[in-house]
Design an enzyme around this catalytic site. Structure first.
Site, PDB file in Angstrom:
ATOM      1  N   ASP A 208      45.865  41.991  56.950  1.00  0.00           N
ATOM      2  CA  ASP A 208      45.090  42.531  55.828  1.00  0.00           C
ATOM      3  C   ASP A 208      45.701  42.113  54.487  1.00  0.00           C
ATOM      4  O   ASP A 208      46.705  42.674  54.050  1.00  0.00           O
ATOM      5  CB  ASP A 208      45.038  44.055  55.926  1.00  0.00           C
ATOM      6  CG  ASP A 208      44.101  44.677  54.904  1.00  0.00           C
ATOM      7  OD1 ASP A 208      43.421  43.913  54.197  1.00  0.00           O
ATOM      8  OD2 ASP A 208      44.062  45.911  54.814  1.00  0.00           O
ATOM      9  N   ASP A 413      39.680  39.133  50.949  1.00  0.00           N
ATOM     10  CA  ASP A 413      40.174  40.290  51.702  1.00  0.00           C
ATOM     11  C   ASP A 413      40.013  40.066  53.200  1.00  0.00           C
ATOM     12  O   ASP A 413      38.931  40.270  53.758  1.00  0.00           O
ATOM     13  CB  ASP A 413      39.432  41.557  51.265  1.00  0.00           C
ATOM     14  CG  ASP A 413      39.923  42.789  52.002  1.00  0.00           C
ATOM     15  OD1 ASP A 413      41.081  42.785  52.470  1.00  0.00           O
ATOM     16  OD2 ASP A 413      39.149  43.758  52.122  1.00  0.00           O
TER      17      ASP A 413
END
Length: 561
Positions: A208, A413
């Site tokens: 992430d 992202d």
């Protein structure tokens, strides 16, 4: 008496120096030859300085060229020199913050680092619909409330529970390469593994780039945890980080609790899920490119209370690998210890089986072939953010909300499964796509995999079967007229999925209620098929197309376990 004969050969050299702000581009040496004799053998137009031999033509009174020929050649020389000077001026005028293509090889660096590689692993889908499994991280720390202590660790370390918040708060350089597994659909995430503790134990963590803190489900004891892929991490008293530790300030933005025996935190994500725990420090084991193992102490979250979507995504994983720009992120910690240069890269392949690889460090970055854009430095955001000047679907330009001086914002992202557009851009996209479909594909409202799905009157096995009905998306970066705009092209495979019902679904969602509502969020679906690099040393984001099988042919196989 003047002779009309001109010299058989005349040569000159133009040397163009590199820009002052980017000497790695090198100088250009160009040689030109002029000849009036048809019998002169052809010369190579581009040679190195060592290859050029100055003409040995003694010019006496009886060998002077005619005035007409000299004037003609002088004009030609002046034109070529003028063109070279213009090119030099333009190259020097480029600002370091401008959008650019960098032509630099990693071999040009004085350093000679080794590399770390991380694996990415598959996760089983939980059902036919993605509605409750869509991941959208962009985690933020919630202000710490030191007044509520509710439980103890098994060895007597006090743990403070934090009041829930409803909304999201606005020495030797090495490289580690880890294989990556997972996919956008049906799994909904990509994850890798790390080895933590003594003896080392494996943990599967979601990769992430939008999260600051890495954390592992923890037996502290655990008050709300999913089953996970491995047994919970069990800290010892010596692993718990005290509140006076410098990293505690990074997870307790309103100030640390100086009277507490440990550093408590809570992270809330954009999808309103959350994770709560206490900061711990333990040994992390990493394999470098030469095959050797290194171990070092790093801080991470011992997470004992998870809520929301996280509980379903943790069915086959153990936590999150935070890769943002924050000081508490894993790459920042490794860089602060001199282990790596603060560079993160990932490459997610487009195969149905998913997977790919990621790395920490800069040795595997193919600088010379990547497109680069400046990274925005915003004090209250640790995400990888840049400016976009235009977004188009085919030839149709989409309206970007929240434009500032002609530019919108884009977040890269890897913790988000899908891509999000602002309300107006999303509306424009849907209208453009449906206008081009005609009667070829019809919306199927019974398919709830994603908000918009279309069915066809023929079997759809892959996006390849319907991609002719959809246009590519193009994100254009850079606004200065003398610089070539950098573009990120997203093919139909980068925003479409095929559902379990055999329909094609739009993998770009309405982001008006996500983040600030105006920022484009590029999730995993649109980052596939690209090597994406986040260079925190030079503050830029880069990408280049790749099959994402292995990095730069350095490995026959990646170190999957």
């Amino acid at each position: 008496m003047e002779s009309d004969e001109s010299p058989q050969l005349k040569g000159f050299v133009i040397i163009t120096l590199p820009p002052a702000n980017n000497p790695s581009l090198g100088k250009t040496v160009t040689a030109f030859t002029l000849s009036d004799s048809p019998s002169t053998s052809p010369q190579q137009p581009h040679q190195t300085a060592e290859q050029i031999q100055p003409p040995q033509i003694p010019i006496g009174l009886n060998q002077l060229p005619s005035r007409r020929v000299l004037i003609h050649k002088s004009r030609l020389v002046l034109v070529l020199v003028a063109v070279s000077l213009v090119a030099l001026i333009l190259s020097l005028s480029a600002s370091p913050t401008s959008t650019l293509f960098e032509l630099r090889s990693s071999d040009d660096d004085d350093r000679n680092p080794s590399s770390f590689i991380l694996p990415l692993y598959p996760k089983l889908a939980s059902g036919d619909t993605l509605e409750r499994d869509i991941e959208l991280k962009l985690g933020r720390f919630v202000d710490f409330n030191e007044g509520k202590v509710v439980s103890l660790l098994d060895d007597g370390v006090r743990v403070s529970k934090i009041t829930k918040s409803v909304s999201v708060a606005a020495t030797t350089e090495s490289t580690s390469v880890l294989p990556v597994r997972g996919n956008t659909y049906p799994d909904g995430l990509y994850y890798t593994y790390i080895l933590v503790g003594s003896p080392p134990r494996p943990y599967f963590l979601d990769m992430d780039t939008g999260s600051d803190l890495s954390w592992i489900q923890c037996d502290a004891p655990c008050t709300s945890c999913a089953k996970g892929a491995h047994p919970f991490y069990k800290p010892k008293k010596g692993n718990i980080i005290p509140s006076k530790d410098s990293l505690c300030v990074e997870v307790q933005r309103s100030g640390s609790c100086h009277n507490c025996q440990q550093c408590d935190y809570e992270v809330e994500y954009a999808d309103h899920s959350s994770s709560m725990g206490v900061l711990a420090r333990d040994e992390l084991h990493l394999k470098v490119l030469n095959g050797s193992m290194i171990k070092l102490k790093v801080a991470f979250g011992c997470a004992y209370d998870q809520q929301g979507v996280l509980l379903s995504t943790l069915a086959k994983t153990d936590g999150i690998l935070g890769l943002s720009r924050a000081k508490v992120s894993l790459p920042s910690q490794l860089a602060s210890q001199g282990i790596i240069n603060n560079v993160v890269g990932h490459c997610l392949n487009t195969d149905a089986s998913g997977g790919g690889y990621m790395f920490l460090g800069d040795e595997l970055v193919p600088y010379w072939e990547m497109a680069w854009v400046p990274m925005l430095n915003i004090s209250y955001m640790n995400s990888y953010l840049t400016e976009v000047s235009k977004v188009t679907c085919g030839s149709k330009q989409l309206t970007l909300d929240g434009m500032n001086n002609g530019a919108g914002r884009v977040v890269f992202d890897s913790g988000s499964s899908f891509t999000y557009f602002s309300r107006q851009a999303y509306s424009d996209l849907v209208a453009t796509v449906e206008g081009a479909l005609g009667e070829s594909l019809v919306q199927d409202e019974s398919d709830t995999t994603l908000p918009i799905c279309w069915r066809a009157d023929f079997p759809i096995r892959s996006v390849e079967d319907v991609k002719q009905f959809f246009k590519p998306l193009t994100l254009q970066f850079g606004r200065k007229w003398w610089m070539a705009s950098t573009k990120l092209k997203i093919p139909p495979e980068g925003y479409l999925i095929i559902s379990n019902k055999g329909n094609v679904c739009l993998g770009i969602l309405d982001g008006s209620r996500v983040h600030d509502g105006t920022t484009v969020i590029l999730g995993d679906i649109s980052l596939r098929g690209q090597l994406v690099v986040y260079d925190n040393v030079n503050h830029k984001i880069g990408w280049v197309q790749s099959d994402c099988v292995k990095p730069q042919q350095r490995f026959n196989t990646l170190p999957f376990v």
